[in-house]
Design a protein around this motif. Structure first.
Motif, short mmCIF file in Angstrom:
data_model
loop_
_atom_site.label_atom_id
_atom_site.label_comp_id
_atom_site.label_asym_id
_atom_site.label_seq_id
_atom_site.Cartn_x
_atom_site.Cartn_y
_atom_site.Cartn_z
N LEU A 58 66.17 33.56 10.67
CA LEU A 58 67.97 33.93 9.41
C LEU A 58 68.99 32.83 10.00
O LEU A 58 69.42 32.65 11.34
N VAL A 59 69.48 31.74 8.77
CA VAL A 59 70.80 31.31 9.41
C VAL A 59 71.25 31.80 8.23
O VAL A 59 71.24 31.90 6.95
N ALA A 60 73.01 32.23 8.56
CA ALA A 60 73.60 32.43 7.63
C ALA A 60 75.12 32.63 8.02
O ALA A 60 75.80 32.34 9.41
N ARG A 93 73.28 33.01 13.71
CA ARG A 93 71.28 32.30 13.29
C ARG A 93 70.45 33.91 14.46
O ARG A 93 71.57 34.92 15.41
N ALA A 94 69.11 34.33 13.99
CA ALA A 94 68.94 35.30 14.27
C ALA A 94 67.58 35.53 14.17
O ALA A 94 67.44 35.22 12.94
N GLU A 117 69.18 30.07 5.15
CA GLU A 117 67.61 29.87 5.01
C GLU A 117 67.55 31.55 6.38
O GLU A 117 67.52 32.29 6.49
N PRO A 118 66.33 31.72 5.52
CA PRO A 118 65.17 30.15 4.69
C PRO A 118 65.35 30.43 3.25
O PRO A 118 65.99 31.79 3.02
N VAL A 119 65.36 29.58 2.64
CA VAL A 119 65.86 29.35 0.98
C VAL A 119 65.22 30.07 0.49
O VAL A 119 65.87 31.01 -0.75
N ASP A 123 67.21 33.46 -2.02
CA ASP A 123 66.57 32.75 -3.46
C ASP A 123 66.35 34.36 -3.72
O ASP A 123 67.13 34.69 -5.17
N GLU A 124 65.72 35.07 -3.18
CA GLU A 124 65.16 36.31 -3.36
C GLU A 124 66.84 37.14 -3.41
O GLU A 124 66.64 38.07 -4.68
N LEU A 125 67.69 37.18 -2.73
CA LEU A 125 69.17 37.73 -3.19
C LEU A 125 69.76 37.79 -3.43
O LEU A 125 70.01 38.29 -4.33
#
Length: 147
Positions: A58-60, A93-94, A117-119, A123-125
């Protein structure tokens, strides 16, 4: 939710304790299950209903309030929170499980968390949020019938 087995079954199941109306002490002897490993149970994704065996990297972007909460209660041992050029936003990041609980938690953060990320996850969210918005607008004029 609590996990356990009952009667003569050895397989572990989830029990929604809030749905129990009563309980009584069993007259049966306790049957330990030495082959059961809580860590293996968790790793197999049972509590969270895994979507895949792969972890999510995860990158957020997270706002200041969420950054503070995640410093106190980490998502994972791999979590890092980095400053950005904004005082209000941080980069998270995790490595986290790819499961239903993860998605529910991400959605529950609302506008405090933006997945980069992930893209495919982003997109799903975003599709889920768009579906909620569409449904909300379409049900605006819904009237409740009187009984």
């Amino acid at each position: 939710m609590r996990s356990g087995s009952c009667n003569d079954y050895d397989n572990v199941r989830h029990y929604a304790l809030h749905r129990f109306r009563s309980a009584k002490l069993s007259s049966s002897d306790f049957r330990p299950n030495p082959s059961f490993s809580l860590q293996c149970y968790i790793d197999d994704g049972e509590p969270g209903f895994k979507y895949s065996d792969e972890s999510l990297h995860l990158v957020a972007l997270i706002d200041k309030g969420l950054a503070k909460r995640l410093e106190e209660t980490k998502l994972s041992d791999t979590q890092t929170i980095l400053e950005t050029d904004s005082e209000e936003w941080f980069l998270l990041r995790a490595v986290i499980p790819d499961d239903r609980d993860t998605r529910a938690w991400l959605l529950s953060q609302g506008a405090s968390l933006i997945v980069r990320e992930p893209v495919s996850l982003r997109d799903e969210l975003l599709e889920e949020v768009a579906a909620i918005q569409t449904l909300s607008v379409s049900l605006d004029g819904l009237f409740i019938k009187n009984k």
